[in-house]
Write a protein that holds these residues in place. Structure first.
Motif, short mmCIF file in Angstrom:
data_model
loop_
_atom_site.label_atom_id
_atom_site.label_comp_id
_atom_site.label_asym_id
_atom_site.label_seq_id
_atom_site.Cartn_x
_atom_site.Cartn_y
_atom_site.Cartn_z
N GLN A 259 0.82 -1.21 0.00
CA GLN A 259 0.00 0.00 0.00
C GLN A 259 0.86 1.26 0.00
O GLN A 259 1.91 1.32 0.64
N CYS A 260 0.36 2.27 -0.69
CA CYS A 260 1.07 3.54 -0.80
C CYS A 260 0.83 4.38 0.45
O CYS A 260 -0.29 4.46 0.96
N ASP A 261 1.91 5.03 0.94
CA ASP A 261 1.81 5.90 2.12
C ASP A 261 1.22 7.27 1.78
O ASP A 261 0.84 8.02 2.68
N CYS B 106 -1.24 7.85 -0.85
CA CYS B 106 -2.61 7.82 -1.36
C CYS B 106 -3.20 6.44 -1.09
O CYS B 106 -2.60 5.63 -0.39
N LYS C 258 5.81 -5.28 -4.85
CA LYS C 258 6.53 -4.19 -4.18
C LYS C 258 7.19 -3.27 -5.20
O LYS C 258 7.22 -2.04 -5.02
N LEU D 149 4.80 -0.75 -6.41
CA LEU D 149 4.59 0.29 -5.39
C LEU D 149 5.73 1.30 -5.43
O LEU D 149 5.49 2.52 -5.40
N ASN D 150 6.96 0.80 -5.49
CA ASN D 150 8.12 1.70 -5.49
C ASN D 150 8.08 2.64 -6.70
O ASN D 150 8.36 3.84 -6.59
N HIS E 69 5.37 3.51 -8.32
CA HIS E 69 4.23 4.42 -8.11
C HIS E 69 4.61 5.58 -7.20
O HIS E 69 4.21 6.73 -7.45
N LYS E 70 5.37 5.31 -6.15
CA LYS E 70 5.75 6.36 -5.20
C LYS E 70 6.51 7.50 -5.87
O LYS E 70 6.45 8.65 -5.42
N HIS F 279 4.54 10.55 -6.63
CA HIS F 279 4.33 11.48 -5.52
C HIS F 279 5.58 12.29 -5.22
O HIS F 279 5.50 13.50 -4.96
#
Length: 424
Positions: free
Chosen positions: A177-179, A181, A188, A191-192, A194-195, A198
């Motif tokens: 899960q993203c911190d 949104c 993983k 996710l990395n 995707h971050k 931001h």
């Protein structure tokens, strides 16, 4: 025999061994023999311990369990590697950067990113790899082998990780899960990446220009714009591409395949992204909004190109003149004005066009087709833009305003003519 003496010599190479058993196992590398065969599938192995680990994939047995969590593994080495994730140990440090690794094989693989060494070469093509595991997986592209099969559907994969990701499409599991949104991901790595949206970080920087990228594959594709290299060539024509996906998309033009069909009209498409984009023409959805103006777009690529109207960026430059363009396709069409090439020819007359869409519009002069119809009157038009211009006669909208006086116009051409009054 003295301790440490290596009296067993290999007949195929210069290797020496202190034990005959080790020599015998080594010889199997040269002979290609794999004496340990699975009776449940076609897999075979050179070494007994690899065979035993494989059999557990059929039985589901995982005898090596972690004392700190519920994880379990088929091999002791797998468990030992996992335990380091709890301890946070990374004893193998790179002398050239700040990277550290939990095991030696990971460290050795990383060092090759500095040396660019790719010692594992494919015998069937020009591909080369840093790691043995990568070339083993690559060979499946030649053999078509997909040993990792889904228990819930007919899907099969060349990589175990791909199967694990696929299974989550059945379970809906997204553990990462993203911190920043509500985004959640099945991997993983996703996710990395995707971050970075931001944080704005673009870690892959080109050393030949100012371009920077969030993803490594986009960076690699960009570098080919400097080298001109297009390694993915079509077997059916002379077309070549910088990426494998570009080639795969192109091949569908030869096969005529359009497997993605719209449920609301007769349209069909070669890939999923195109049908997703098309569906927004039915829903009128425009999820990509410009932060600098009110413009909104159906596709991410369109908003990226639109942003260049604000920045003035025109990265696609003509080699034959000073012209530069925001879109690659615009450059390609422009180059044809130098070469005189008009590849799209009319079947009914001698007319020929640079762009396929212009040919499509022209064909309507022969067929009389006017697909864009006004909902408020009987008017119909050959082009969508003509309909948009016409609708302003009903709405009274005049979006083109003079910067010098307060006059506004419904068409840009009318504004251009008006501006001549001020410049006289």
């Amino acid at each position: 025999m003295d301790a440490g003496e290596k009296s067993f010599h290999c007949d195929f190479c210069d290797a020496d061994f202190s034990r005959k058993g080790n020599l015998n196992r080594h010889k199997l590398i040269h002979t290609g023999e794999k004496p340990f065969k699975c009776n449940l599938c076609d897999t075979a192995f050179r070494e007994k311990h690899h065979f035993k680990s494989h059999m557990m994939t059929h039985t589901g047995e995982k005898p090596f369990q972690c004392n700190l969590c519920n994880a379990a593994y088929t091999t002791k080495a797998g468990l030992e590697y996992h335990v380091t994730t709890h301890k946070g140990e990374k004893p193998f440090h790179c002398d050239l950067c700040d990277s550290a690794f939990r095991n030696k094989s990971g460290f050795n693989s990383h060092m090759r990113t500095h040396t660019e060494e790719k010692q594992f070469k494919c015998d069937l093509c020009d591909a080369a790899f840093r790691n043995k595991s990568d070339i083993n997986i690559h060979m499946r592209t030649h053999t078509g082998e997909k040993p990792f099969k889904c228990d819930l559907c007919d899907a099969a994969f060349a990589r175990k990780a791909n199967l694990e990701d696929h299974v989550m499409t059945h379970t809906g599991e997204k553990p990462f899960q993203c911190d920043f949104c509500d985004g959640a991901f099945s991997r993983k790595g996703n996710l990395n990446r995707h971050k970075l949206i931001h944080t704005g970080e673009k870690p892959f920087k080109c050393n030949l220009c100012d371009a920077a990228f969030r993803g490594k594959h986009r960076f690699k594709s960009h570098m080919t714009t400097h080298t001109g290299k297009k390694p993915f060539q079509c077997n059916l024509c002379n077309a070549a591409y910088t990426t494998k996906t570009g080639l795969e998309y192109h091949v569908t033009t030869h096969k005529g395949e359009r497997p993605f069909h719209c449920d609301l009209c007769d349209a069909a498409f070669r890939n999923k992204s195109d049908i997703n984009s098309h569906m927004r023409t039915h829903t009128e959805e425009r999820p990509f909004h410009c932060d600098l103006c009110d413009a909104a777009f159906r596709n991410k690529s369109d908003i990226n190109i639109h942003m260049r109207t604000h920045t003035g960026e025109r990265p696609h430059k003509c080699d034959l003149c000073d012209a530069a363009f925001a879109r690659k396709t615009s450059l390609e069409h422009h180059v044809m004005t130098h070469t005189g090439e008009k590849p799209f020819q009319c079947d009914f007359c001698d007319a020929a066009f640079i762009r396929k869409c212009d040919l499509n519009y022209h064909m309507r002069t022969h067929t009389g087709e006017k697909p864009f119809q006004c909902d408020l009157c009987a008017a119909a038009f050959v082009r969508r833009q003509q309909l948009k211009n016409h609708m302003r006669t009903h709405t009274g909208e005049k979006p083109f305003q003079c910067d010098i006086c307060i006059t506004a116009f419904s068409h840009k051409s009318s504004l251009d003519r008006h501006l001549n009054i001020h410049t006289r």
